[in-house]
Design a protein around this motif. Sequence first.
Motif, mmCIF file in Angstrom:
data_model
loop_
_atom_site.group_PDB
_atom_site.id
_atom_site.type_symbol
_atom_site.label_atom_id
_atom_site.label_comp_id
_atom_site.label_asym_id
_atom_site.label_seq_id
_atom_site.Cartn_x
_atom_site.Cartn_y
_atom_site.Cartn_z
ATOM 1 N N GLY A 73 0.798 -1.031 0.042
ATOM 2 C CA GLY A 73 0.033 -0.055 0.025
ATOM 3 C C GLY A 73 0.807 1.211 -0.031
ATOM 4 N N ALA A 74 2.226 1.229 0.019
ATOM 5 C CA ALA A 74 2.902 2.254 -0.023
ATOM 6 C C ALA A 74 2.977 2.966 -1.380
ATOM 7 N N ILE A 75 2.625 2.199 -2.446
ATOM 8 C CA ILE A 75 2.837 2.738 -3.906
ATOM 9 C C ILE A 75 1.415 2.631 -4.479
ATOM 10 N N LEU A 76 1.044 3.481 -5.237
ATOM 11 C CA LEU A 76 -0.251 3.172 -6.333
ATOM 12 C C LEU A 76 0.588 3.651 -7.561
ATOM 13 N N ALA A 77 0.201 2.599 -8.662
ATOM 14 C CA ALA A 77 0.543 2.773 -10.037
ATOM 15 C C ALA A 77 -0.338 2.750 -10.891
ATOM 16 N N THR A 78 -0.655 3.658 -11.802
ATOM 17 C CA THR A 78 -1.736 4.030 -12.677
ATOM 18 C C THR A 78 -1.163 4.703 -13.881
ATOM 19 N N ASN A 79 -1.328 4.178 -14.918
ATOM 20 C CA ASN A 79 -1.084 4.785 -16.458
ATOM 21 C C ASN A 79 0.146 5.072 -16.462
ATOM 22 N N GLN A 81 2.353 5.953 -14.169
ATOM 23 C CA GLN A 81 2.829 6.797 -13.090
ATOM 24 C C GLN A 81 2.777 6.325 -11.706
ATOM 25 N N THR A 82 3.707 6.453 -10.835
ATOM 26 C CA THR A 82 3.836 5.764 -9.691
ATOM 27 C C THR A 82 3.809 6.988 -8.559
ATOM 28 N N ALA A 83 2.873 6.744 -7.367
ATOM 29 C CA ALA A 83 2.839 7.591 -6.419
ATOM 30 C C ALA A 83 3.167 7.061 -5.151
ATOM 31 N N ILE A 84 3.784 7.753 -4.243
ATOM 32 C CA ILE A 84 3.850 7.235 -2.839
ATOM 33 C C ILE A 84 2.647 7.723 -1.864
ATOM 34 N N ILE A 85 2.380 6.747 -1.312
ATOM 35 C CA ILE A 85 0.909 7.083 -0.334
ATOM 36 C C ILE A 85 1.330 7.129 0.883
ATOM 37 N N ALA A 86 0.941 8.503 1.459
ATOM 38 C CA ALA A 86 1.527 8.893 2.944
ATOM 39 C C ALA A 86 0.459 9.913 3.471
ATOM 40 N N ARG A 87 0.405 9.921 4.833
ATOM 41 C CA ARG A 87 -0.415 10.945 5.444
ATOM 42 C C ARG A 87 0.365 12.471 5.187
ATOM 43 N N GLN A 88 1.517 12.286 5.175
ATOM 44 C CA GLN A 88 2.038 13.660 5.125
ATOM 45 C C GLN A 88 2.549 13.944 3.762
ATOM 46 N N SER A 89 2.666 15.317 3.438
ATOM 47 C CA SER A 89 3.059 15.849 1.972
ATOM 48 C C SER A 89 4.267 15.482 1.486
ATOM 49 N N SER A 90 5.492 15.391 2.377
ATOM 50 C CA SER A 90 6.541 15.162 1.921
ATOM 51 C C SER A 90 6.789 13.570 2.416
ATOM 52 N N ALA A 91 6.369 12.556 1.612
ATOM 53 C CA ALA A 91 6.775 11.317 2.080
ATOM 54 C C ALA A 91 8.104 10.759 1.835
ATOM 55 N N LEU A 92 8.458 9.876 2.747
ATOM 56 C CA LEU A 92 10.109 9.488 2.766
ATOM 57 C C LEU A 92 10.082 8.447 1.641
ATOM 58 N N ASN A 93 11.260 8.579 0.685
ATOM 59 C CA ASN A 93 11.516 7.378 -0.046
ATOM 60 C C ASN A 93 12.452 6.262 0.442
ATOM 61 N N TYR A 94 12.620 5.212 -0.254
ATOM 62 C CA TYR A 94 13.180 4.185 0.239
ATOM 63 C C TYR A 94 14.739 4.448 0.792
ATOM 64 N N LEU A 95 15.346 5.274 0.208
ATOM 65 C CA LEU A 95 16.836 5.771 0.721
ATOM 66 C C LEU A 95 16.686 6.397 1.894
ATOM 67 N N GLU A 96 15.596 7.300 1.967
ATOM 68 C CA GLU A 96 15.405 8.128 3.322
ATOM 69 C C GLU A 96 15.165 7.082 4.468
ATOM 70 N N ILE A 97 14.051 6.141 4.068
ATOM 71 C CA ILE A 97 13.749 5.220 5.307
ATOM 72 C C ILE A 97 14.897 4.470 5.704
ATOM 73 N N ALA A 142 9.480 2.905 -1.413
ATOM 74 C CA ALA A 142 8.871 3.439 -0.362
ATOM 75 C C ALA A 142 8.573 2.754 1.021
ATOM 76 N N SER A 143 9.242 1.274 0.884
ATOM 77 C CA SER A 143 8.857 0.462 2.049
ATOM 78 C C SER A 143 10.158 -0.426 2.360
ATOM 79 N N GLU A 144 10.382 -0.863 3.680
ATOM 80 C CA GLU A 144 11.487 -1.572 3.811
ATOM 81 C C GLU A 144 10.757 -2.986 4.612
ATOM 82 N N PRO A 145 11.160 -4.172 4.113
ATOM 83 C CA PRO A 145 10.744 -5.420 4.939
ATOM 84 C C PRO A 145 11.808 -5.762 5.830
ATOM 85 N N ILE A 146 11.363 -5.881 7.199
ATOM 86 C CA ILE A 146 12.441 -6.395 8.259
ATOM 87 C C ILE A 146 11.948 -7.595 8.683
#
Length: 269
Positions: A73-79, A81-97, A142-146
């Motif tokens: 659920g971190a990513i929605l891909a349509t047409n 285009q790929t969007a990160i889903i998050a509550r805050q406007s500045s969502a963290l990407n994988y490197l930042e996480i 935008a997600s890391e499995p642990i």
Amino acid sequence: MNPNTAPLLIVTDLDGSLLDHHSYSWAAAEPCLNRLKQHNTPIMFCTSKTKPEVELLQQQMGLTEQPYICENGAILATNQQTAIIARQSSALNYLEITRILDQLKKKYHFHFSGFAHASLQEIMQWTGLSPLQAQFAKQRIASEPILWQDSTDQFTQFQQQLEQYQLCLIKGGRFWHVMNIGSNKGVALSHFLQQEQQQGRYWQTIGLGDSPNDLPLLEVTDFSVIIQSAQSQNILLQRKDSSHIFHSQHSGPTGWCEGISFFINHLNL
């Protein structure tokens, strides 16, 4: 538009649902898949898998050009285009996480293993994936499995520290997933359906899943199939429309087909 006359959209989890939990085969679901394809019913994957993993499966299953939700659920891909889903406007990407996780591990001496520092061999051992699939599983947005390897008290502190960075933990079938707060399968699907409604497109949805991370998805679809699994008894839906909920007797793709058939046959969808 009357939602009861809207076309059908299938929104499905993969591992343990459409795919066998151990072999990753979807052979038992082929009869239902073929029936849906014949009626041009879109099948939207909603999974913890990554973008390249999903797109490879779409090619193999003849389901290309379909929208999908990935990374739990971190990513929605349509047409395209790929969007990160998050509550805050500045969502963290994988490197930042993963940088945050490295900092927390160093500062608090947490013990866990993640994909960022795992070898392909380790990921193959954890998941049973092939070398190519394991390589795709490392290509994250935008997600890391642990795998948590520490105490319950440390886990509580870990959760609290993640919240300081607007991150949360979602339990999947095999791993805990570190994600932006506000990310889950249900939120991502709601985003997609809102986008569709803005374009004048409405859908009647069937959701299918087998574990607690599918609960947000199964709360928002019109009809929900809880597929039998070791974790399915932990899917406790709050919705009250019990006639719109089906519990399969079988697991994996056999249970998937059972649920699809129930709603299509009994409700004339």
